[in-house]
Motif scaffolding. Structure first.
Motif, PDB file in Angstrom:
ATOM      1  N   ASN A  51       0.821  -1.214   0.000  1.00  0.00           N
ATOM      2  CA  ASN A  51       0.000   0.000   0.000  1.00  0.00           C
ATOM      3  C   ASN A  51       0.854   1.262   0.000  1.00  0.00           C
ATOM      4  O   ASN A  51       0.519   2.249  -0.665  1.00  0.00           O
ATOM      5  CB  ASN A  51      -0.945   0.001   1.197  1.00  0.00           C
ATOM      6  CG  ASN A  51      -2.046  -1.007   1.070  1.00  0.00           C
ATOM      7  OD1 ASN A  51      -2.439  -1.372  -0.038  1.00  0.00           O
ATOM      8  ND2 ASN A  51      -2.545  -1.474   2.191  1.00  0.00           N
ATOM      9  N   LYS A  54       2.117   1.688  -3.515  1.00  0.00           N
ATOM     10  CA  LYS A  54       1.032   2.159  -4.390  1.00  0.00           C
ATOM     11  C   LYS A  54       0.751   3.642  -4.165  1.00  0.00           C
ATOM     12  O   LYS A  54       0.560   4.390  -5.120  1.00  0.00           O
ATOM     13  CB  LYS A  54      -0.248   1.364  -4.123  1.00  0.00           C
ATOM     14  CG  LYS A  54      -0.254  -0.022  -4.681  1.00  0.00           C
ATOM     15  CD  LYS A  54      -1.568  -0.707  -4.303  1.00  0.00           C
ATOM     16  CE  LYS A  54      -1.517  -2.185  -4.573  1.00  0.00           C
ATOM     17  NZ  LYS A  54      -2.750  -2.864  -4.107  1.00  0.00           N
ATOM     18  N   ILE A  55       0.698   4.040  -2.906  1.00  0.00           N
ATOM     19  CA  ILE A  55       0.420   5.447  -2.600  1.00  0.00           C
ATOM     20  C   ILE A  55       1.502   6.342  -3.180  1.00  0.00           C
ATOM     21  O   ILE A  55       1.211   7.357  -3.830  1.00  0.00           O
ATOM     22  CB  ILE A  55       0.291   5.652  -1.073  1.00  0.00           C
ATOM     23  CG1 ILE A  55      -0.983   5.000  -0.557  1.00  0.00           C
ATOM     24  CG2 ILE A  55       0.301   7.138  -0.720  1.00  0.00           C
ATOM     25  CD1 ILE A  55      -1.080   4.947   0.962  1.00  0.00           C
ATOM     26  N   ARG A  57       3.735   5.701  -5.602  1.00  0.00           N
ATOM     27  CA  ARG A  57       3.826   5.649  -7.063  1.00  0.00           C
ATOM     28  C   ARG A  57       2.677   6.374  -7.741  1.00  0.00           C
ATOM     29  O   ARG A  57       2.805   6.800  -8.890  1.00  0.00           O
ATOM     30  CB  ARG A  57       3.890   4.198  -7.538  1.00  0.00           C
ATOM     31  CG  ARG A  57       5.250   3.600  -7.324  1.00  0.00           C
ATOM     32  CD  ARG A  57       5.367   2.269  -7.992  1.00  0.00           C
ATOM     33  NE  ARG A  57       6.716   1.733  -7.804  1.00  0.00           N
ATOM     34  CZ  ARG A  57       7.040   0.473  -7.965  1.00  0.00           C
ATOM     35  NH1 ARG A  57       6.130  -0.402  -8.344  1.00  0.00           N
ATOM     36  NH2 ARG A  57       8.279   0.083  -7.761  1.00  0.00           N
ATOM     37  N   SER A  58       1.554   6.510  -7.058  1.00  0.00           N
ATOM     38  CA  SER A  58       0.403   7.194  -7.660  1.00  0.00           C
ATOM     39  C   SER A  58       0.610   8.708  -7.729  1.00  0.00           C
ATOM     40  O   SER A  58      -0.113   9.389  -8.455  1.00  0.00           O
ATOM     41  CB  SER A  58      -0.867   6.882  -6.875  1.00  0.00           C
ATOM     42  OG  SER A  58      -0.819   7.485  -5.603  1.00  0.00           O
ATOM     43  N   ILE A  59       1.579   9.217  -7.014  1.00  0.00           N
ATOM     44  CA  ILE A  59       1.852  10.660  -6.996  1.00  0.00           C
ATOM     45  C   ILE A  59       2.933  10.956  -8.020  1.00  0.00           C
ATOM     46  O   ILE A  59       3.976  10.305  -8.044  1.00  0.00           O
ATOM     47  CB  ILE A  59       2.281  11.106  -5.580  1.00  0.00           C
ATOM     48  CG1 ILE A  59       1.168  10.781  -4.591  1.00  0.00           C
ATOM     49  CG2 ILE A  59       2.600  12.590  -5.565  1.00  0.00           C
ATOM     50  CD1 ILE A  59       1.552  10.991  -3.155  1.00  0.00           C
ATOM     51  N   GLU A  60       2.690  11.968  -8.862  1.00  0.00           N
ATOM     52  CA  GLU A  60       3.583  12.235  -9.986  1.00  0.00           C
ATOM     53  C   GLU A  60       4.824  13.043  -9.613  1.00  0.00           C
ATOM     54  O   GLU A  60       5.926  12.699 -10.008  1.00  0.00           O
ATOM     55  CB  GLU A  60       2.800  12.957 -11.091  1.00  0.00           C
ATOM     56  CG  GLU A  60       1.701  12.092 -11.670  1.00  0.00           C
ATOM     57  CD  GLU A  60       0.769  12.875 -12.570  1.00  0.00           C
ATOM     58  OE1 GLU A  60       1.028  14.070 -12.807  1.00  0.00           O
ATOM     59  OE2 GLU A  60      -0.217  12.281 -13.031  1.00  0.00           O
ATOM     60  N   ARG A  65       5.581  13.562  -3.428  1.00  0.00           N
ATOM     61  CA  ARG A  65       5.853  12.222  -2.889  1.00  0.00           C
ATOM     62  C   ARG A  65       6.549  12.323  -1.534  1.00  0.00           C
ATOM     63  O   ARG A  65       6.233  11.580  -0.614  1.00  0.00           O
ATOM     64  CB  ARG A  65       6.747  11.423  -3.848  1.00  0.00           C
ATOM     65  CG  ARG A  65       6.014  10.797  -4.964  1.00  0.00           C
ATOM     66  CD  ARG A  65       6.934   9.865  -5.702  1.00  0.00           C
ATOM     67  NE  ARG A  65       6.414   9.678  -7.038  1.00  0.00           N
ATOM     68  CZ  ARG A  65       7.144   9.473  -8.100  1.00  0.00           C
ATOM     69  NH1 ARG A  65       8.459   9.412  -8.004  1.00  0.00           N
ATOM     70  NH2 ARG A  65       6.591   9.307  -9.269  1.00  0.00           N
TER      71      ARG A  65
END
Length: 190
Positions: A51, A54-55, A57-60, A65
Motif C-alpha cells: 500500500n 502504491k500510494i 507511485r500514484s503521486i507524480e 511524494r
C-alpha cells in the motif's frame, strides 16, 4: 541511496526489513533510507509495504511524494500513540487548543478595552484622554469629563455599581479544560 565504504549500495530501511538487496529501482529508498528504520517500521505496520508503494507511485511530482511520505510517517506515529483516534485525535486536540486560545485572546482584548476605558487611555496612543472639558491634573488627581460634560468618575462609579449588581446574579463554577487539564472559570447566569 547511500554507498557504503566497499562501493556497494547500502540497503534502505524497506529492503533491510525484507532482507533483500536494495537496487537502483527501489521505490522506497529515497523516502526511507537506512537511518529511518523506525519510521519505516511504523508506516509498514499501519499501511503495509504494497500500500505504501502504491500510494507513493500514484503521486507524480517528487516533492509531493516526499510530503506524502512524511505525512504517512506522521499518521503512523499518531496511530501508535492513539490506536483508536490516530491522526484525527491529534487534529482534534490542536483544534480544541486553538479554540481555547482564541477565546482567551478575546477575553484579554475585552479586558484591555474595558481597562483602557476605565483609566481613560485614548486609542490613538496620545496618552490620557481628557475628554471635551480639557481635564488635566488638579491636586494630584486625574479629572475626566466625557463629551456630554458628565464627570467621567461618576459615570465609572455607576458602571461598576451596575456590574456588581449583575455579577451578583451570575454563578461561577470551575471547570476543567479538556486540553490542558487546568481549571477554567465558566460563568452561568442564574
Amino acid at each position: 541511496m547511500q554507498r557504503s565504504n566497499g562501493g556497494s549500495l547500502a540497503a534502505c530501511a524497506a529492503c533491510k526489513h525484507q532482507r533483500k538487496r536494495c537496487d537502483n529501482n527501489c521505490a522506497l529508498a529515497p523516502f526511507f533510507p537506512a537511518s529511518k528504520t523506525r519510521e519505516f517500521q511504523a508506516v509498514h505496520k499501519v499501511y503495509g509495504m504494497s500500500n505504501v508503494i502504491k500510494i507513493l507511485r500514484s503521486i507524480e511530482r517528487e516533492e509531493e511524494r516526499r510530503r506524502a511520505a512524511d505525512s504517512l510517517v506522521w499518521e503512523a506515529f499518531c496511530r501508535q500513540r492513539d490506536p483508536v483516534l490516530g491522526s484525527y485525535g491529534e487534529l482534534k486536540k490542536v483544534a480544541e487548543e486553538v479554540k481555547f486560545l482564541k477565546n482567551q485572546n478575546q477575553q484579554l482584548q475585552d479586558a484591555y478595552a474595558w481597562a483602557s476605558e476605565l483609566i481613560g487611555w485614548s486609542s490613538s496612543g496620545n496618552g490620557l484622554n481628557a475628554g471635551a472639558g480639557g481635564g488635566g491634573c488638579r491636586n494630584n488627581e486625574l479629572s475626566y469629563v466625557n463629551n456630554n460634560g458628565y464627570p467621567r468618575q461618576l459615570q465609572i462609579q455607576e458602571e461598576v455599581r451596575a456590574e456588581t449588581e449583575v455579577s451578583a446574579t451570575v454563578l461561577v463554577l470551575p471547570q476543567q479544560h479538556p486540553t490542558n487539564g487546568f481549571a477554567q472559570p465558566c460563568c452561568f447566569p442564574e
